[in-house]
Design an enzyme around this catalytic site. Structure first.
Site, PDB file in Angstrom:
ATOM      1  CG  HIS B 123      -1.545 -37.301   6.388  1.00  0.00           C
ATOM      2  ND1 HIS B 123      -0.345 -37.596   5.780  1.00  0.00           N
ATOM      3  CD2 HIS B 123      -1.837 -38.378   7.157  1.00  0.00           C
ATOM      4  CE1 HIS B 123       0.058 -38.799   6.169  1.00  0.00           C
ATOM      5  NE2 HIS B 123      -0.827 -39.297   7.003  1.00  0.00           N
ATOM      6  CG  ASP B 196      -5.517 -36.538   1.524  1.00  0.00           C
ATOM      7  OD1 ASP B 196      -6.012 -37.672   1.341  1.00  0.00           O
ATOM      8  OD2 ASP B 196      -4.672 -36.296   2.405  1.00  0.00           O
ATOM      9  CD  GLN B 199      -8.220 -41.460   7.237  1.00  0.00           C
ATOM     10  OE1 GLN B 199      -9.138 -42.213   7.553  1.00  0.00           O
ATOM     11  NE2 GLN B 199      -6.956 -41.802   7.398  1.00  0.00           N
ATOM     12  CE  LYS B 222      -4.730 -43.817   4.875  1.00  0.00           C
ATOM     13  NZ  LYS B 222      -4.148 -43.891   6.223  1.00  0.00           N
ATOM     14  CB  CYS B 360       1.044 -38.171   9.488  1.00  0.00           C
ATOM     15  SG  CYS B 360       1.942 -39.708   9.545  1.00  0.00           S
TER      16      CYS B 360
HETATM   17  C1  PLP Z   1      -5.744 -37.750   5.276  1.00  0.00           C
HETATM   18  C2  PLP Z   1      -4.608 -38.593   4.814  1.00  0.00           C
HETATM   19  N1  PLP Z   1      -3.866 -38.200   3.778  1.00  0.00           N
HETATM   20  C3  PLP Z   1      -2.854 -38.932   3.323  1.00  0.00           C
HETATM   21  C4  PLP Z   1      -2.517 -40.129   3.898  1.00  0.00           C
HETATM   22  C5  PLP Z   1      -1.368 -40.901   3.339  1.00  0.00           C
HETATM   23  O1  PLP Z   1      -1.787 -42.110   2.816  1.00  0.00           O
HETATM   24  P1  PLP Z   1      -0.747 -43.222   2.393  1.00  0.00           P
HETATM   25  O2  PLP Z   1       0.185 -43.376   3.549  1.00  0.00           O
HETATM   26  O3  PLP Z   1      -1.575 -44.429   2.158  1.00  0.00           O
HETATM   27  O4  PLP Z   1      -0.045 -42.749   1.164  1.00  0.00           O
HETATM   28  C6  PLP Z   1      -3.257 -40.586   4.982  1.00  0.00           C
HETATM   29  C7  PLP Z   1      -2.953 -41.860   5.633  1.00  0.00           C
HETATM   30  O5  PLP Z   1      -2.141 -42.026   6.476  1.00  0.00           O
HETATM   31  C8  PLP Z   1      -4.318 -39.795   5.457  1.00  0.00           C
HETATM   32  O6  PLP Z   1      -5.049 -40.179   6.508  1.00  0.00           O
END
Ligand code: PLP
Lengths: 151, 402
Positions: B123, B196, B199, B222, B360
């Site tokens: 991401h 990270d 998910q 999430k 993203c």
């Molecule tokens: C794998 C992953 N990393 C990071 C993020 C970023 O999360 P957030 O937007 O809640 O900070 C997301 C969510 O969009 C994600 O799916």
């Protein structure tokens, strides 16, 4: 409530499948590229404007959804042969149509097919992307701006 | 409809509403999950009965808020199987957690241009913060099915890098990465690892100690909690050495005009009045999850994913993207001749909510050779009926355009 059939009219799907004027021009007088960073859609537009200020040729290429592709395609068909002020006036009418503002729908001809977009604010950008790029390309003061983008 | 999902569905008020005049079919939980009544109630109770700031007041509501804040930290520590709650820092979400680590952990250790190893499936939130900290991001390649190339990972680790940053579960492919093995490999090369977990947290049981990572993070929204709150878990020795990320109230020990000493971790990293209601909502979400049989839910999700994969395979012209052996409930696809935005838009007219775009993950899309994709993602309230409605809509769309 609008249904999918109201936004995805047959004429829109048809133009998306076989867009008109889908080509680069060999010697354009005006050019602009547009990008929507959120969805990654791109459009590249060429125009030839003659000494009298009439758009004699126009071509576009790009990546995008059916709404943006069909809109760019139908725009090229609609403005070819028009003067720059006429094209601008048509853009204003079209913009009003897709944002649900009152406008002379008869003057829009086939473009009225996009009326259903007004019910979906998130899609207005798709429907107007080609138009914004066209206006940007024709903008005399464009050099002063950092970059051509769709909005 | 699976037994558990059907019994859970009623506790999510939004799922009983209409979308564009149709019963809502929510298939975008990887973007953000809907909220159970328990979370909504906990936050409402806080705002209507117990609202006050933390750490500062001596009066009753402030005391209650402080206790609730501390309890939320304990709950997160339990959720992550952390050794102690002192290793849990509250942040806005995964994005802020990674930025914090990039800024406070990585940046002071490196010279500009140092390498941070990431993966092709990351991401943007696990790419850009490292670049902002002055590092060069080098990706571990993936196979066409969406699995990490561990041989390449070993080679890249051996070639030298300052950090390995990898998602536990890919938001675009659904791939569950072998994080234990990756951490073991990284450790052999003395490379710290950030996982990270954005998910993974909604789908898997997390044990940061068993994983063997240095940093783990996730977002509250999430995992059925509110937006604006998330957690960074870090090994105590790292937190102790890292400088503060932001300055302000709450993160200090003693302030003078000549200089300031800081509160011990985790408070050192929590400047300013935080999202107290968010932590309370997150606590409620994790408590609610804890009361469920998550192992059984995971099995049901696997069955549902297999069911959905089968349904989508029958849609003419549809190509599924991401078919890792270990996979969470994410179905990403393209349909020949139809732009993903049109897919999402036409499904939306029938109340079916899916995502279209690059999710993203632009480098991943470039790697896969597609501009954008459509994605349906599952949560523990998802049902077979949801996926049947999706497949039905996709067949209709395919006909419309071909
Ligand atoms: C794998 C992953 N990393 C990071 C993020 C970023 O999360 P957030 O937007 O809640 O900070 C997301 C969510 O969009 C994600 O799916």
């Amino acid at each position: 409530m609008a249904t999918s059939d109201e936004m995805y009219q047959a004429v829109i799907i048809e133009h998306a499948r076989s867009p008109r004027n889908y080509k680069p021009l060999v010697t354009p007088t005006h050019h602009c590229d547009g990008r929507n960073p959120l969805c990654g859609d791109e459009v590249s537009l060429d125009l030839t404007v003659d000494a009298e200020g009439r758009i004699t040729d126009i071509g576009f290429q790009g990546q995008g959804c059916a709404i943006s592709k069909a809109s760019a395609s139908m725009m090229t068909a609609a403005i070819k042969g028009k003067t720059v002020p006429e094209a601008r006036e048509l853009f204003e009418r079209f913009h009003a149509l897709v944002t649900g503002e009152p406008t002379d729908e008869k003057a829009l001809g086939k473009l009225v097919a996009f009326k259903g977009v007004a019910a979906y604010p998130m899609r207005v950008k798709c429907a107007t992307m080609g138009w914004h790029v066209m206006m940007e390309a024709l903008d005399e003061n464009r050099e002063k701006r950092p970059n051509g983008s769709e909005q | 409809m699976t037994a558990l999902a059907s019994s859970l569905r009623g506790t999510f008020p939004v799922l009983g509403t209409l979308s564009r005049g149709h019963p809502m079919i929510y298939l975008d939980s990887a973007a953000t999950a809907q909220k159970p009544q328990a979370v909504i109630d906990a936050m409402t109770r806080f705002y209507t009965q117990d609202y006050g700031t933390i750490h500062r007041g001596v009066y009753q509501v402030s005391e209650r808020a402080t206790l609730a804040w501390d309890a939320a930290r304990e709950r997160v520590a339990h959720f992550l199987t952390a050794a102690t709650a002192d290793e849990v820092v509250f942040v806005r979400g995964t994005t802020e957690a990674i930025n914090l680590v990039a800024e406070s952990f990585l940046k002071p250790r490196i010279k500009p241009g140092a390498t941070v190893l990431v993966t092709e499936m990351e991401h943007h939130a696990n790419i850009v913060p490292w670049q902002l900290a002055g590092a060069k991001t080098v990706p571990i390649p993936i196979s066409d099915t969406g699995e990490l190339d561990l041989v390449a990972a070993e080679r890249l680790l051996a070639a030298g890098c300052e950090m390995l940053a990898v998602c536990h579960v890919s938001n675009a492919l659904g791939t569950i990465n072998p994080v234990v093995e990756l951490c073991r490999m990284a450790k052999r090369h003395g490379v710290p690892v950030l996982i990270d977990g954005a998910q993974a947290a909604p789908h898997l049981c997390i044990d940061v100690q068993a994983i063997g990572c240095d940093f783990y993070c996730f977002s509250g929204h999430k995992v059925y909690g509110p937006t604006g709150i998330g957690a960074l878990w870090a090994k105590r020795e790292h937190l102790a050495k890292m400088p503060p990320y932001q300055g302000g109230g709450d993160m200090i020990d003693l302030v003078t005009f000549e200089g300031t000493t800081y509160a011990p971790a985790p408070r050192k990293f929590e400047a300013g009045t935080p999202h107290i209601a968010g932590a309370i909502g997150l606590e409620a979400a994790l408590r609610w999850l804890d009361a469920l049989d998550r192992v059984a839910l995971r099995r049901e999700e696997e069955e549902l994913l297999a069911f959905g994969t089968g349904l989508l395979a029958e849609v003419p012209g549809l190509r599924l993207i991401g078919s890792a052996r270990e996979k969470a409930g994410i179905l990403t696809f393209v349909i020949e001749g139809v732009h993903p935005h049109d897919i999402a838009s036409i499904l939306d007219h029938d109340g079916v909510c899916i995502r279209a775009g690059h999710h993203c993950t632009q480098p991943l899309h470039r790697r896969l050779g597609v501009q954008s994709t459509a994605r349906a993602s599952l949560a523990l309230y998802s049902t077979r009926d949801d996926l049947e409605k999706l497949a039905h809509g996709l067949v209709k769309i395919q006909r419309m355009f071909n």
